[in-house]
Motif scaffolding. Sequence first.
Motif, short mmCIF file in Angstrom:
data_model
loop_
_atom_site.label_atom_id
_atom_site.label_comp_id
_atom_site.label_asym_id
_atom_site.label_seq_id
_atom_site.Cartn_x
_atom_site.Cartn_y
_atom_site.Cartn_z
N THR A 79 0.84 -1.19 0.00
CA THR A 79 0.00 0.00 0.00
C THR A 79 0.88 1.24 0.00
O THR A 79 2.10 1.17 0.14
N ASP A 80 0.24 2.41 -0.12
CA ASP A 80 0.98 3.68 -0.12
C ASP A 80 1.77 3.86 1.17
O ASP A 80 2.87 4.42 1.17
N LYS A 81 1.22 3.40 2.29
CA LYS A 81 1.87 3.62 3.58
C LYS A 81 3.16 2.81 3.72
O LYS A 81 3.95 3.07 4.63
N ASP A 82 3.36 1.84 2.86
CA ASP A 82 4.57 1.01 2.95
C ASP A 82 5.78 1.71 2.36
O ASP A 82 6.90 1.21 2.46
N ASP A 83 5.59 2.84 1.76
CA ASP A 83 6.70 3.60 1.18
C ASP A 83 7.65 4.03 2.30
O ASP A 83 7.21 4.47 3.36
#
Length: 1275
Positions: free
Chosen positions: A596-600
């Motif tokens: 997901t985006d938060k894993d960046d």
Amino acid sequence: MMTKKTISASRASLILFLCQMITALEVPLDLSQPPTITQQSPKDYIVDPRENIVIQCEAKGKPPPSFSWTRNGTHFDIDKDARVTVKPNSGTLVINIMNGGKAEAYEGVYQCTARNERGAAISNNIVIRPSRSPLWTKEKVEPKHVREGDPLVLHCSPPVGLPPPIIFWMDNSFQRLPQNERVSQGLNGDLYFSNVKPEDTREDYICYARFNHTQTIQQKQPISVKVFSMDSLNETISANLSDTGFYGAKPLTERRPTLLTPVGSTSNKVELRGNVLLLECIAEGLPTPVIRWIKEGGELPINRTFFENFKKTLKIIEVSEADSGKYKCVARNPLGSTHHTITVTVKAAPYWITAPRNLVLSPGEDGTLICRANGNPKPNISWLTNGVPIAIAPEDPSRKVDGDTIIFSDVQERSSAVYQCNASNEYGYLLANAFVNVLAEPPRILTPANKLYQIIANNPALLDCAFFGSPVPEIEWFKGVKGSILHGDLYVFHDNGTLEIPVAQKDSTGTYTCVARNKLGKVQNEVHLEVKDPTMIIKQPEYKIIQKGGQVSFECTIKHDRTLMPTITWLKDNGELPVDERFIIHKDSLAIMNVTDKDDGTYTCVANTTLDSVSASAVLTVVDRPDPPFDLELTDQLERSIQLSWIPGYDNNSPITNFVIEYEDGMREPGVWHYQTEVHGTQTTVQLKLSPYVNYSFRVIAVNEIGRSQPSEASEQYLTKAAKPDENPSGVQGIGSEPDNLVIIWEPLKGFQSNGPGLQYKVSWRQKDVGDEWTSVIVANVSKYIVSGTPTFVPYEIKVQALNDLGYAPEPAEVIGHSGEDLPMVAPGNVQVHIVNSTLAKVHWDPVPLKTVRGHLQGYRIYYWKVQSLSKRRRRHVEKKILTFSGNKTHGMLPGLEPYSSYKLNVRVVNGKGEGPASPDKLFKTPEGVPSSPSFLKISNPTLDSLTLEWGPPTHPNGVLIAYTLKFQPINSTHELGPLIEIRIPANETSLILSNLNYSTRYKFYFYAQTSVGSGSQITEEAVTIMDEVRPVYPRIRNVTASAAETYANISWEYEGPDHVNFYVEYGVAGSKEDWKKEIVNGSRSFFVLKGLTPGTSYKVRVGAEGLSGFVSSEDVFETGPAMASRQVDIATQGWFIGLMCAVALLILILLIVCFIRRNKGGKYPVKEKEDAHADPEIQPMKEDDGTFGEYRSLESDAEDHKPLKKGSRTPSDRTVKKEDSDDSLVDYGEGVNGQFNEDGSFIGQYSGKKEKEPAEGNESSEAPSPVNAMNSFV
């Protein structure tokens, strides 16, 4: 190697060095020593008046010290105050306030003294003050009325507390008031407005004071602020005063900045060294001024300077004397600037340069105590001994005071004492205790014995040898049990006894011995060092780019010392991994599922052991399709164009490459979006071309390397005005569907091409070149119009014009069309055929008049077909072929003809309607060609010096065969070819016996047929003459039979071949895929009994010979009998039956041997002799003009070979004659084949035959066939 250094009073630098070395020693607590203060309360001790007062004082010494206190410089008798107690084995005071006591009664300056027989140590002066949080004094707070744009200061004026409170402004809802460059709070707590605005009007400006010690918050009365705008102020004045002489309040005017604080142009600030310097400038003005700070004659210190309160406060941490100077704040707005200079002076309370340290001496030794401090102003140094000023203390001949130094010489045990050094100036004081302890002690090592040190290779190793002794022991280090003393550049010897190996290697591992000695003795201790391999990450995580929703894996493979147990920890952005089941940690990797985006972020692999830690990081970039653009706006709205602008959405870490703009026509196709244009990803506006009479909506799609975003929300609708059509229909054509009509078709205008309501088409036509007027009709909702009653195939001028309710489109272009076509009327004439060669002919014809074509001339079409083959003299099924020649050609080539054949053809003209009448059939013949290769060449009956050759005529003679040519040559053992011999053979022969050949020799044969045109393709074979007359024996197993019973079977066979062969029998269940079971036959018997079979089962069986690879008989199948009662007897197992069968077999064998001998002697049967004497008249030559030719057919004389016989010959064995075939029979195309025909009668079957391939059309020689040759084929 450490060496002992002597001390001389005249050498101050050496004394200082040794003093520092000696004071590093800690005296063990089991030895006599003066007191040492270990814990005390802070100098300025503010206590909570609601809690008990605890004044700490802890000390150590041998014997344990006793404690006493002074208060305000006089003895504090603890026993006389019931509220004061001392903690057991401690000097800490506890003053009980919670049971009715008052903290104010115990305010004062306290000092603790710890004393034993060797001296007295004193604490700092501890000032006890209870904290205070007083209420605001009651005051009447007047409302503030202020004009818009004016400055305003709201004073807080908090009560004086101890310690000072923290100030903040809030409203009635306990929400902090917003602050910015215009409105901010000063360091004194006041709220400053550079200029007020109407929105500053409110009645709840409240100043709060928070007292941290008592955890209380005091509130000031709310302040009401009313801001009058210029417009409202003028209205108010106008309502209350007459207009005479009144011009109203002045409009809002801008002004240059002035400072609200500090006042004036200069000020001074004193700050103490080590504190935080805060300088403040708050200005008013309109527009709001901006503050800038500079230091005159220097730069603001880097890394220690911070700007707060919207740059109105300059903050410098850890100030030093170097930060003294002039600091200027400049307030500026567009109308001007003002400034203020603050002169900063940095003073310093005393601070240590060299604090005195405990001194341990042995009797008779010398030493020094040094007390050096600095400050601004410079501090005064004073000495005390055991808490008493040294000037009034008992004399000690071993000491001498020299300013900040006390020098000791020839000390004795009575010289032990505690000395205090006091350094003070107007900003504070420093007090330090240092004892002089005179002891005579042999060395002792304080580091535990056999202590194990483990370090990582290539790192420094520090091996402790904490020691004590008086005099100070000398330290030496050894490696191993009998090692030599360590010295040199590989080691560093510290004063505290520590051995340092700067770069330890694997060979540094071992046992090290520390030896401490002084004049009173010697002691040693062993420690152990283990050097481990460093932990390394040999495969580090790598930078990854992954699309949202995918999965990613980071690898982290480590190599470590085998004696260490590593642990691997994964971090994200230097913090713990999220608690999420999508994160899967394996032994050597981290996997993230459904990214997901938060894993960046940055992922770090940390490998820890008990000795070292290594890490490696990699960045994960999560990419995805862009977020959709938003805030679409239409501007510059014109009739034929409009500007569209938008705000891009987040690109999700993949740059936007372009934007796609789509439009919707809400009038004609609501909900259907069409491509309009696209622009580069850096653009956010585009000028769009529009069409009239379209209700436009637009949307934008962002595109990056990952894909397209979701479409944006649709823009507002924009309806363009209607207009006349700009263009006419395209694709206008005029074609006829019937001979008497003209069909006019066109591509209708699409959607918004109409430019307005009421779209129609004006269709106009007239015959070309006859001077007619235009005929026109207006139609709607169609794309075709039919004009009837036209002449056949005449040209017309045609045009189609668009129109709508607002008018006509521009004048359309004219196109030429034709009315309908009809079939051509005339056939081509004067058809001529010119033979080019045996397979190619050229056809010429005269063109037909164009008027008779009655349509578009597409070309000419030739129909041609083979009538018959001239070599066969018989007709065949007609298969017509067609060749079309486009355009107005008058000749064409006919390829692929068969040589020596008769053909017919005709020619027809073709237009768009179809074909015209055919020309009269034209007959032509193709000449002879060269034949194909003979159909087969067979070589048999090898003898010592002869071979028999048999062949079949060519499949395609392509003319009259005149002869065969045979060429042959020997091949020696080295594959070299011998001389070539050529023989010419009549065309009617089909076999030949070659004699006078060499025995046991290989020959190569080349054979081909000839016509009058030339030789055809050759066929080649090889054969070998035999070595002697003995017929070679080829091994063969045949006649395998099986006689089965219920559970066994008798297998027998016949064998021909070399002697002394061992046989084997293989069997298995019929139809099964299991492997064959194998039984070995003893000796060379030709029978075998299979036992252990299953009743009622079908078996397959075969017999093979050992040593003859791949030589196996054919299979036989038998079935065992059904299961029967055991009392039944199988006749096959009875002796008499077996004897009878053997006798019968013997008789049959004798008969076979007699027949074989008789045949080999060349005897003839009576029937054969009779045939030789009386030739059958049916095999005599036939006349050529009969139109039929004899044809050889293949018959089988025995099981092994077959020879071609002439048609009409009799068979020597079964006396049957093959049925003669008629010339038109389909059997001629192949033996045993069912021919197939197309609907038009053309043959599509395949030629085929049994065993030998026979010629399709027979031997076409003009000579009579020889009956002798025919019979020789049986020899």
